[in-house]
Scaffold this motif. Structure first.
Motif, PDB file in Angstrom:
ATOM      1  N   SER A   1      47.543 -19.265 128.486  1.00 44.33           N
ATOM      2  CA  SER A   1      48.890 -18.444 127.670  1.00 44.33           C
ATOM      3  C   SER A   1      49.686 -19.818 127.122  1.00 44.33           C
ATOM      4  O   SER A   1      50.202 -19.758 126.247  1.00 44.33           O
ATOM      5  N   VAL A   2      49.716 -20.792 128.074  1.00 43.90           N
ATOM      6  CA  VAL A   2      50.777 -21.946 127.609  1.00 43.90           C
ATOM      7  C   VAL A   2      49.879 -22.842 126.577  1.00 43.90           C
ATOM      8  O   VAL A   2      50.622 -23.059 125.300  1.00 43.90           O
ATOM      9  N   CYS A   3      48.611 -22.951 126.414  1.00 46.84           N
ATOM     10  CA  CYS A   3      47.833 -23.409 125.435  1.00 46.84           C
ATOM     11  C   CYS A   3      47.999 -22.692 124.259  1.00 46.84           C
ATOM     12  O   CYS A   3      48.248 -23.194 123.045  1.00 46.84           O
ATOM     13  N   MET A   4      47.901 -21.539 124.218  1.00 46.86           N
ATOM     14  CA  MET A   4      47.966 -20.685 123.068  1.00 46.86           C
ATOM     15  C   MET A   4      49.202 -20.517 122.440  1.00 46.86           C
ATOM     16  O   MET A   4      49.492 -20.520 121.250  1.00 46.86           O
ATOM     17  N   GLU A   5      50.300 -20.865 123.125  1.00 49.19           N
ATOM     18  CA  GLU A   5      51.733 -21.042 122.637  1.00 49.19           C
ATOM     19  C   GLU A   5      51.701 -22.077 121.882  1.00 49.19           C
ATOM     20  O   GLU A   5      52.545 -22.392 120.757  1.00 49.19           O
ATOM     21  N   GLU A   6      51.341 -23.327 122.284  1.00 55.06           N
ATOM     22  CA  GLU A   6      51.562 -24.667 121.970  1.00 55.06           C
ATOM     23  C   GLU A   6      50.722 -25.055 120.600  1.00 55.06           C
ATOM     24  O   GLU A   6      50.969 -25.715 119.870  1.00 55.06           O
TER      25      GLU A   6
ATOM     26  N   ALA B   1      47.758 -37.690 116.283  1.00 58.56           N
ATOM     27  CA  ALA B   1      48.166 -36.500 116.379  1.00 58.56           C
ATOM     28  C   ALA B   1      47.570 -35.851 117.471  1.00 58.56           C
ATOM     29  O   ALA B   1      48.342 -35.024 118.216  1.00 58.56           O
ATOM     30  N   ALA B   2      46.433 -35.970 117.647  1.00 63.46           N
ATOM     31  CA  ALA B   2      45.762 -35.491 119.026  1.00 63.46           C
ATOM     32  C   ALA B   2      46.267 -35.809 120.325  1.00 63.46           C
ATOM     33  O   ALA B   2      46.476 -35.093 121.341  1.00 63.46           O
ATOM     34  N   ARG B   3      46.661 -37.225 120.444  1.00 66.46           N
ATOM     35  CA  ARG B   3      47.382 -37.541 121.458  1.00 66.46           C
ATOM     36  C   ARG B   3      48.838 -36.882 121.600  1.00 66.46           C
ATOM     37  O   ARG B   3      48.959 -36.489 122.582  1.00 66.46           O
ATOM     38  N   GLU B   4      49.556 -36.603 120.702  1.00 69.92           N
ATOM     39  CA  GLU B   4      50.654 -35.697 120.657  1.00 69.92           C
ATOM     40  C   GLU B   4      50.450 -34.545 121.181  1.00 69.92           C
ATOM     41  O   GLU B   4      51.026 -34.083 122.200  1.00 69.92           O
ATOM     42  N   VAL B   5      49.672 -33.779 120.979  1.00 70.64           N
ATOM     43  CA  VAL B   5      49.116 -32.443 121.126  1.00 70.64           C
ATOM     44  C   VAL B   5      48.722 -32.531 122.682  1.00 70.64           C
ATOM     45  O   VAL B   5      49.418 -31.685 123.538  1.00 70.64           O
ATOM     46  N   ALA B   6      47.743 -33.459 122.966  1.00 67.39           N
ATOM     47  CA  ALA B   6      47.507 -33.366 124.289  1.00 67.39           C
ATOM     48  C   ALA B   6      48.623 -33.634 125.519  1.00 67.39           C
ATOM     49  O   ALA B   6      48.851 -33.071 126.643  1.00 67.39           O
TER      50      ALA B   6
ATOM     51  N   GLN C   1      54.074 -29.351 129.213  1.00 70.78           N
ATOM     52  CA  GLN C   1      54.331 -27.996 129.268  1.00 70.78           C
ATOM     53  C   GLN C   1      53.401 -27.310 130.308  1.00 70.78           C
ATOM     54  O   GLN C   1      54.014 -26.522 131.129  1.00 70.78           O
ATOM     55  N   LEU C   2      52.323 -27.774 130.808  1.00 71.98           N
ATOM     56  CA  LEU C   2      51.677 -27.248 132.003  1.00 71.98           C
ATOM     57  C   LEU C   2      52.184 -27.531 133.348  1.00 71.98           C
ATOM     58  O   LEU C   2      52.156 -27.022 134.076  1.00 71.98           O
ATOM     59  N   ALA C   3      52.663 -29.051 133.226  1.00 79.63           N
ATOM     60  CA  ALA C   3      53.155 -29.488 134.424  1.00 79.63           C
ATOM     61  C   ALA C   3      54.481 -28.608 134.713  1.00 79.63           C
ATOM     62  O   ALA C   3      54.909 -28.461 136.014  1.00 79.63           O
TER      63      ALA C   3
END
Length: 456
Positions: free
Chosen positions: A347-352, A378-383, A389-391
């Protein structure tokens, strides 16, 4: 004692929709004692909701099923009197309404698809299946078979209706004015015949499709074909009196009479069939726990992005995510909390993530993400955003709330990547480095850096 108001299924039948207060009857067809013990042990936590009967051959399975009712069969492919895919086809042919879950030692996607195409509803790889996964597979198989049976019964019902002329039937003249409207058409479209006869056929077609419909009728009028059956026509869309659109199949015929052409159409609402087909398609491409893409669907989407990269040269990055110390969550709090952690991650990943990004569950606590139009920075920023957010996400558990962390590996796809596996393999190596460097971190694959870290 049998309840007369709720008699049990007849011997040899499948209780595809067991009553909530009835135990799920499982037939285990397994000749290997060790493998059978592992299955029984895995299902032991569900002993209050199920019964397990074991037989060791195809002959014994068929004999038992002819005498007893069953909800699902766990079927080994290597039996003394049956081997391979024929084992599935033989049992499916003998009891076609019975859900089958195959137990196999081969972890191969192509072979798994053959198993499903032969008649099974699901498969489990021996040695890679725990109790909750097996129980979910059993419930999934029963639900899938229920939908398949719904679809089959729906088709039989519709065929019967056609034979009894209970489908919607209407006729229209050469000016496409309605001249006949039967009772089934009244029910389907919401018009009384007295109100619709003499009015334009266009009233039954959505406005944005009327021009295309008139062009199709003109082509049919000018052509040599006298009739088009439902199988030969693409789907059309009908419009009811209250403005509801619905998918329909149509058979149409034309004939000449003294006043010109007359068209007769037989119309069938296929909304329910579409719903069932959509649900079956969703079940075939979706991880049942998290609702994310399953491995098969993720691979399909990934290959599309790789093809787009090779054609247009646009950047594509991939992430590999893994929940840190996931086994300890299951061991300390139970598999129910572990499932909550997996769902929370989804759910967190889908939100982000963006709508154009793709995330899939590859297995266990391992997830992968495709980021189209995304370079390394940009991929590093997403990761990093996902990691943070997951933490911070709470996971409900009996003692309050639990926190988890993830490790993430990043790799940028190359035009030299013929398949997504190569990019994911690099991201997986970066993920390994993140794990070895203390977890709860993001690592980017680098030819020299990753190699050095792994070697060290």
């Amino acid at each position: 004692m049998t309840n007369p108001a709720n008699p049990p299924p007849q011997p040899g039948s499948a209780a595809v929709n067991p009553a909530p207060d009835r135990l799920t009857a499982i037939l285990l067809v397994e000749d290997d004692d060790a493998d059978a013990t592992l299955v029984v042990r895995a299902l032991r936590p569900y002993a209050r909701r199920s019964t397990v009967t074991r037989v060791t051959s195809m002959r014994d399975a068929q004999a038992w099923l002819h005498r007893n009712a069953c909800d699902v069969v766990l079927l080994d492919l290597s039996l003394p009197d049956s081997f391979g895919l024929e084992t599935v086809s033989h049992l499916h042919a003998d009891v076609p309404s019975l859900p089958l879950v195959v137990l196999t030692g081969f972890d191969d996607e192509d072979f798994a698809l053959q198993i499903l195409e032969t008649g099974a509803q699901d498969y489990l790889v021996k040695g890679q299946t725990d109790g909750p996964l097996m129980w979910r597979a059993i419930q999934h198989a029963i639900a899938r078979k229920r939908l398949e049976e719904d679809l089959r019964l729906s088709e039989e019902r519709l065929q019967g209706i056609i034979g009894l002329a209970q489908d919607a039937i209407l006729t229209a003249d050469d000016t496409l004015t309605i001249t006949l409207f039967n009772q089934a058409a009244e029910r389907l479209f919401g018009y009384e015949a007295i109100d619709i006869v003499g009015r334009p056929l266009a009233l039954l077609i959505p406005e944005h499709l009327r021009a295309a419909h008139e062009a199709n009728v003109a082509e049919f009028r000018a052509g040599p074909v006298q009739s088009r059956v439902m199988a030969a026509r693409r789907e059309v869309v009908g419009l009811t009196r209250d403005g509801r659109e619905f998918p329909a199949e149509v058979s149409i015929a034309k004939m000449h009479h003294a006043r010109g052409l007359l068209y007769t159409a037989v119309i069938r609402d296929v909304s329910e069939r579409k719903r069932v087909e959509t649900e079956l398609r969703r079940m075939a491409t979706t991880d049942p726990l998290t609702g994310l893409c399953n491995r098969r669907r993720f691979w399909e989407l990934a290959e599309v992005e790789i093809a787009r990269l090779r054609r247009y040269g646009r950047p594509v990055s991939v992430l590999m995510l893994d929940i840190d110390r996931f086994k300890s969550i299951n061991d300390s709090y139970g598999h129910a909390v572990g499932d909550q952690a997996l769902c929370r991650l989804a759910s967190v990943c889908m939100e982000e993530l963006r709508d154009t990004d793709h995330i899939g569950r590859l297995g266990g606590e391992e997830f992968a993400v495709i980021l189209p139009e995304t370079g390394l920075s940009a991929a590093r920023e997403v990761a990093e955003r996902l990691r943070e957010q997951l933490a911070a996400a709470d996971i409900p558990c009996p003692n309050g709330a639990l926190r988890m962390t993830v490790s993430i590996g990043i790799a940028v796809c190359s035009e030299d990547d013929m398949t997504i596996e190569r990019a994911l393999s690099r991201a997986d190596r970066a993920l390994y480095v993140a794990k070895s460097q203390g977890r709860n971190r993001v690592e980017v694959y680098d030819e020299i850096g990753a190699s050095a870290s792994l070697a060290g």
